[in-house]
Design an enzyme around this catalytic site. Structure first.
Site, mmCIF file in Angstrom:
data_model
loop_
_atom_site.group_PDB
_atom_site.id
_atom_site.type_symbol
_atom_site.label_atom_id
_atom_site.label_comp_id
_atom_site.label_asym_id
_atom_site.label_seq_id
_atom_site.Cartn_x
_atom_site.Cartn_y
_atom_site.Cartn_z
ATOM 1 N N GLU A 318 0.828 -1.212 0.000
ATOM 2 C CA GLU A 318 0.000 0.000 0.000
ATOM 3 C C GLU A 318 0.861 1.261 0.000
ATOM 4 O O GLU A 318 0.690 2.154 -0.825
ATOM 5 C CB GLU A 318 -0.906 -0.014 1.229
ATOM 6 C CG GLU A 318 -1.777 1.222 1.375
ATOM 7 C CD GLU A 318 -2.546 1.247 2.677
ATOM 8 O OE1 GLU A 318 -3.490 2.042 2.782
ATOM 9 O OE2 GLU A 318 -2.205 0.478 3.610
ATOM 10 N N HIS A 319 1.774 1.366 0.947
ATOM 11 C CA HIS A 319 2.665 2.521 1.077
ATOM 12 C C HIS A 319 4.112 2.062 0.924
ATOM 13 O O HIS A 319 4.523 1.124 1.612
ATOM 14 C CB HIS A 319 2.539 3.182 2.457
ATOM 15 C CG HIS A 319 1.150 3.563 2.848
ATOM 16 N ND1 HIS A 319 0.417 2.859 3.789
ATOM 17 C CD2 HIS A 319 0.361 4.572 2.435
ATOM 18 C CE1 HIS A 319 -0.759 3.437 3.950
ATOM 19 N NE2 HIS A 319 -0.831 4.478 3.138
#
Length: 443
Positions: A318-319
């Site tokens: 995600e990040h």
């Protein structure tokens, strides 16, 4: 080959739908379909101990709530929303309507049309995610959505004033103190007091995520969300202390949030791990961050930076933070990520709270095939076509007839035949036969 200094469990989409959660959510949705507002009120009282007569806040009540907040809180919300709004406006401007003449008199085009009603779910619970109001509501309004319904649960029996302020300043048309499955279901199927929406966006707990999963198709959703994820790519010049701090910043989201370090420097890896162990005990959120790091944290050492990028890409996290001497190399080296954060001056927490990009992002490997929430999610790219030239219509009719009959679609073929006959004078037995016969009931 990479060396694993710390191993952790992997998450998958299969983990996000548990039998007990699925069955409970299914029952609540079915009940709200049948009993509407009565069921919504019962679940709000059961789960949130909320018994106010009106779930929807009046404009006057909204202003009263906002007036209880310090001006600094209002100013900070306004600043962050200006960041989100500006970037969303730039994104919207990049999406242009098109029209092209592909043949003489044949015009094809598309328009970006906003959904007419969107639901924004802003979580409460242990972490009232005020910033989610910016991400879901501001972005929808920039897209041109005329009606945005915003729902957030009470927190320990109280209205979350900062979240209400964020909803209002973001441009929500309706603000409801309503949470959980009952909020998602009410927005999706509608009740006596709430008209249904076309798309629902925003994060939530396992029950909210499961409700969105079950209602998808009947209503649009932003993403199937799993636990928050962070992955840091670091070289030998990275600051191990910053690496540790940033890994824990996302681990505190929940006990199943993966925090991963991939580096070509064993020194950085070991020092970062040592910092984590020193920092964790003093964190107020150690009850979440501790289990997340223990069970889902990973530290991987690679032979070189290219291998580090390749390993990082395999996670489709995600990040992804890039702590290297030349962080912009990641834009060329990586393709699978929800969002990139380039350089040690940047961090995921900025993306979550202040910088202006959207923090609703793909998890559980979904970054392989989708991006996160953005202004385009609230838009439907709808095509149109028009033929003004009769010869072109006839010629396309001939091709349509031939192509359709290859696929055994005689009805399709006849639509093409009719244009070829009308505009080019072609003759077809089926048309002659049809026109020779008087329609039934006519003399």
């Amino acid at each position: 080959m990479p060396t694993q200094l710390k191993t952790g469990r992997a998450k998958s989409f299969a983990d996000t739908s548990q039998d007990d959660v699925r069955e409970r959510v299914q029952g609540i949705i079915a009940d709200i379909r049948t009993r509407g507002d009565v069921a919504v009120r019962e679940y709000a009282e059961t789960f949130d101990r909320w018994t106010d007569a009106d779930f929807r806040l009046s404009p006057e009540r909204v202003q009263e709530i906002i007036a209880t907040l310090p001006q600094q809180v209002i100013d900070d919300i306004s600043l962050v929303q200006s960041q989100v709004r500006h970037f969303a406006e730039v994104q919207r401007a990049s999406m242009t309507d098109v029209e092209v003449e592909t043949l003489p008199g044949v015009f094809l085009g598309h328009r970006h049309v906003p959904v007419q009603a969107a639901g924004a779910y802003i979580p409460g619970g242990k972490y009232p995610l005020t910033a989610s109001a910016h991400m879901t509501i501001v972005t929808a309004k920039v897209a041109g959505v005329p009606r945005v319904v915003a729902c957030t649960p009470p927190i320990r029996g109280e209205i979350p004033a900062a979240t209400v302020a964020a909803m209002h300043l973001a441009g929500a048309d309706e603000i409801w103190i309503l949470g959980g499955v009952q909020a998602v279901a009410a927005m999706a199927v509608g009740t006596e007091s709430m008209a249904r929406v076309d798309l629902i966006a925003g994060p939530g707990n396992a029950y909210v995520a499961e409700a969105k999963r079950q209602l998808f198709g009947e209503v649009g959703i932003d993403l199937f969300a799993g636990p928050t994820e962070i992955l840091v790519v670091a070289d030998d010049e990275a600051d191990p202390f910053l690496v540790a701090v940033d890994l824990l910043s996302q681990a505190e989201h929940g006990p199943e949030s993966p925090a991963v370090l991939v580096t070509n420097s064993e020194r950085v890896a070991r020092e970062a791990m040592a910092h984590v162990e020193r920092i964790l005990p003093g964190m107020p959120t150690a009850d979440y961050a501790g289990p997340a790091w223990r069970d889902y944290g990973q530290v991987i050492v690679t032979d070189d930076l290219d291998e580090a990028y390749a390993v990082a890409d395999s996670f489709a996290s995600e990040h992804v933070q890039i702590f290297t001497a030349e962080p912009r190399q990641a834009l060329e080296k990586m393709v699978h990520y929800g969002a990139l954060f380039l350089g040690e001056n940047t961090c995921v927490s900025y993306g979550d709270k202040v910088i202006g990009t959207n923090h609703v992002l793909p998890t559980l490997g979904a970054a392989r095939y989708t991006g996160g929430l953005w202004v385009g999610k609230y838009l439907r790219t709808a095509t149109y076509q028009e033929i003004r030239n009769t010869d072109s219509s006839g010629e396309l009719g001939r091709v349509c007839g031939r192509a359709s009959r290859v696929e055994l679609f005689e009805g399709h073929a006849r639509s093409g035949d009719a244009r070829a006959a009308r505009h080019l004078g072609d003759r077809f037995d089926w048309i002659d036969a049809a026109l020779e016969t008087e329609p039934a009931g006519q003399a």
